[in-house]
Design a protein around this motif. Structure first.
Motif, PDB file in Angstrom:
ATOM      1  N   THR A 100       0.852  -1.186   0.000  1.00  0.00           N
ATOM      2  CA  THR A 100       0.000   0.000   0.000  1.00  0.00           C
ATOM      3  C   THR A 100       0.886   1.233   0.000  1.00  0.00           C
ATOM      4  O   THR A 100       2.061   1.177   0.391  1.00  0.00           O
ATOM      5  CB  THR A 100      -0.935   0.028   1.222  1.00  0.00           C
ATOM      6  N   CYS A 101       0.327   2.350  -0.431  1.00  0.00           N
ATOM      7  CA  CYS A 101       1.122   3.570  -0.526  1.00  0.00           C
ATOM      8  C   CYS A 101       0.233   4.791  -0.326  1.00  0.00           C
ATOM      9  O   CYS A 101      -1.001   4.682  -0.215  1.00  0.00           O
ATOM     10  CB  CYS A 101       1.828   3.657  -1.877  1.00  0.00           C
ATOM     11  N   ARG A 154     -11.221  -6.979  -0.211  1.00  0.00           N
ATOM     12  CA  ARG A 154     -11.382  -5.803  -1.075  1.00  0.00           C
ATOM     13  C   ARG A 154     -12.119  -6.199  -2.355  1.00  0.00           C
ATOM     14  O   ARG A 154     -11.752  -7.168  -3.013  1.00  0.00           O
ATOM     15  CB  ARG A 154     -10.022  -5.202  -1.472  1.00  0.00           C
ATOM     16  N   MET A 193      -1.771   8.261  -1.230  1.00  0.00           N
ATOM     17  CA  MET A 193      -2.692   8.573  -2.315  1.00  0.00           C
ATOM     18  C   MET A 193      -1.970   9.204  -3.506  1.00  0.00           C
ATOM     19  O   MET A 193      -1.132  10.092  -3.346  1.00  0.00           O
ATOM     20  CB  MET A 193      -3.774   9.530  -1.807  1.00  0.00           C
ATOM     21  N   LYS A 194      -2.255   8.687  -4.706  1.00  0.00           N
ATOM     22  CA  LYS A 194      -1.733   9.192  -5.973  1.00  0.00           C
ATOM     23  C   LYS A 194      -0.212   9.055  -6.099  1.00  0.00           C
ATOM     24  O   LYS A 194       0.425   9.767  -6.875  1.00  0.00           O
ATOM     25  CB  LYS A 194      -2.143  10.652  -6.193  1.00  0.00           C
ATOM     26  N   LYS A 195       0.360   8.125  -5.347  1.00  0.00           N
ATOM     27  CA  LYS A 195       1.805   7.893  -5.414  1.00  0.00           C
ATOM     28  C   LYS A 195       2.101   6.453  -5.855  1.00  0.00           C
ATOM     29  O   LYS A 195       3.173   5.932  -5.592  1.00  0.00           O
ATOM     30  CB  LYS A 195       2.446   8.166  -4.055  1.00  0.00           C
ATOM     31  N   GLU A 196       1.153   5.854  -6.575  1.00  0.00           N
ATOM     32  CA  GLU A 196       1.311   4.461  -6.972  1.00  0.00           C
ATOM     33  C   GLU A 196       2.503   4.273  -7.918  1.00  0.00           C
ATOM     34  O   GLU A 196       3.320   3.364  -7.713  1.00  0.00           O
ATOM     35  CB  GLU A 196       0.032   3.940  -7.646  1.00  0.00           C
ATOM     36  N   ASP A 199      -6.598  -1.421 -10.529  1.00  0.00           N
ATOM     37  CA  ASP A 199      -7.459  -0.247 -10.655  1.00  0.00           C
ATOM     38  C   ASP A 199      -7.972   0.205  -9.283  1.00  0.00           C
ATOM     39  O   ASP A 199      -9.018   0.822  -9.174  1.00  0.00           O
ATOM     40  CB  ASP A 199      -8.633  -0.531 -11.592  1.00  0.00           C
ATOM     41  N   THR A 200      -7.211  -0.121  -8.250  1.00  0.00           N
ATOM     42  CA  THR A 200      -7.568   0.265  -6.885  1.00  0.00           C
ATOM     43  C   THR A 200      -6.527   1.246  -6.359  1.00  0.00           C
ATOM     44  O   THR A 200      -5.327   0.960  -6.415  1.00  0.00           O
ATOM     45  CB  THR A 200      -7.622  -0.974  -5.961  1.00  0.00           C
ATOM     46  N   GLN A 201      -6.973   2.381  -5.870  1.00  0.00           N
ATOM     47  CA  GLN A 201      -6.050   3.403  -5.395  1.00  0.00           C
ATOM     48  C   GLN A 201      -5.245   2.914  -4.199  1.00  0.00           C
ATOM     49  O   GLN A 201      -5.734   2.155  -3.366  1.00  0.00           O
ATOM     50  CB  GLN A 201      -6.818   4.673  -5.007  1.00  0.00           C
ATOM     51  N   CYS A 202      -4.002   3.373  -4.145  1.00  0.00           N
ATOM     52  CA  CYS A 202      -3.107   3.129  -3.001  1.00  0.00           C
ATOM     53  C   CYS A 202      -2.722   1.661  -2.835  1.00  0.00           C
ATOM     54  O   CYS A 202      -2.194   1.275  -1.788  1.00  0.00           O
ATOM     55  CB  CYS A 202      -3.717   3.640  -1.707  1.00  0.00           C
ATOM     56  N   LYS A 214      -0.649  -4.156 -12.732  1.00  0.00           N
ATOM     57  CA  LYS A 214      -1.393  -2.898 -12.675  1.00  0.00           C
ATOM     58  C   LYS A 214      -2.796  -3.150 -12.126  1.00  0.00           C
ATOM     59  O   LYS A 214      -3.534  -3.997 -12.623  1.00  0.00           O
ATOM     60  CB  LYS A 214      -1.482  -2.273 -14.066  1.00  0.00           C
TER      61      LYS A 214
END
Length: 292
Positions: free
Chosen positions: A53-54, A209, A56-59, A125-128, A123
């Protein structure tokens, strides 16, 4: 006008006889994996890997940073021939004398596909959320534990300032009742069903999830049943912790040790922060003034 109206439209069979259908515009040729092959863009039953996990918007940045971190540790932990997927082989005396056999062997080696990378990012399609597939010799649990142990000790590592938690996965199956039972049987056996494995205290930590097939209660009940009756649930002082990660159509599982909490649940961000606080809090060495 009459001649144009009498023209016969091409039938589907006509296109086949003239060399096949034309490529449909906008059709992605990679929409489906090749028959009998593996699609490395998705997580599949039998895969092993590491969730991360990371912020937000830093994937994208975190994927790059983690790839560097993983590669660095792989070079530290494994032999070069393991990293390249090449087993060292010494030719026998018969092979060295047989020129034809040597040529055949070289041709066979040339036809072999190149070694797969140790770490392949998938890749999502789930944020973070990120995922890296791994291959042998990487064993995800031991690999992640080593990274976290050194982070806790304050050992300098490549920049991963946006990365948070790592979750190793020993194996995946389809995210349904049957798949959950299958992956539990496979992953839990070495830890709970061996001759020296009786009387273990354990806990189960599920995460679900984007899946409505499995519920938290069902996961806990089936995993506990797979552990067996010779062990005891202890949520605080467990010997082993079973991590269950359900994501969309797959369920992954691993077993980690009692130091999971000590290692901040494998959260790199918290481990780095704790090690920095420890360094700041450490008393400065006492200097003894020399006599003039």
């Amino acid at each position: 006008m009459e001649a144009a109206s009498n023209k016969r439209k091409a039938e589907p069979d006509d296109r086949d006889r003239n060399g096949g259908n034309k490529k449909v515009k906008g059709k992605n040729k990679w929409d489906t994996p090749r028959r009998g092959g593996q699609d490395h863009r998705v997580i599949q039953p039998g895969d092993t890997g590491i969730w991360a996990t990371c912020a937000m918007k830093k994937e994208a940045k975190s994927v790059s940073d983690l790839r560097d971190l993983f590669q660095e540790y792989a070079t530290k932990l494994y032999e070069p021939e393991q990293l390249n997927g090449i087993a060292a082989e010494e030719p026998s005396d018969a092979e060295s004398e047989d020129i034809e056999a040597q040529i055949k062997k070289e041709l066979a080696d040339m036809r072999k596909p190149s070694a797969k990378p140790l770490f392949t990012s998938v890749k999502l399609d789930t944020q973070c959320l990120m995922f890296f597939k791994t291959r042998s010799p990487v064993e995800p649990v031991a690999f992640v534990e080593k990274i976290c142990q050194e982070a806790a000790a304050g050992i300098q590592q490549p920049n991963c300032r946006f990365v948070k938690r790592l979750t190793p996965i020993t194996s995946f199956e389809k995210a349904n009742s049957k798949g959950l039972e299958a992956v539990a049987k496979q992953v839990l056996a070495p830890h709970f069903h061996g001759p020296d494995s009786a009387g273990k205290k354990f806990a189960i930590r599920p995460s679900i999830r984007n899946n409505k097939e499995l519920t938290r209660d069902e996961v806990i009940k089936k995993v506990a049943a797979a552990v067996g009756p010779n062990h005891k649930v202890d949520l605080q002082n467990y010997d082993l912790l079973i991590l269950v990660e359900v994501y969309k159509n797959v369920v992954g599982m691993s077993v980690v040790g009692h130091d999971f909490e000590k290692l901040k649940r494998f959260n790199l961000e918290e481990l780095y922060q704790a090690s920095q606080v420890k360094d700041v809090a450490a008393p400065a060495p006492i200097r003894i003034a020399e006599d003039a």
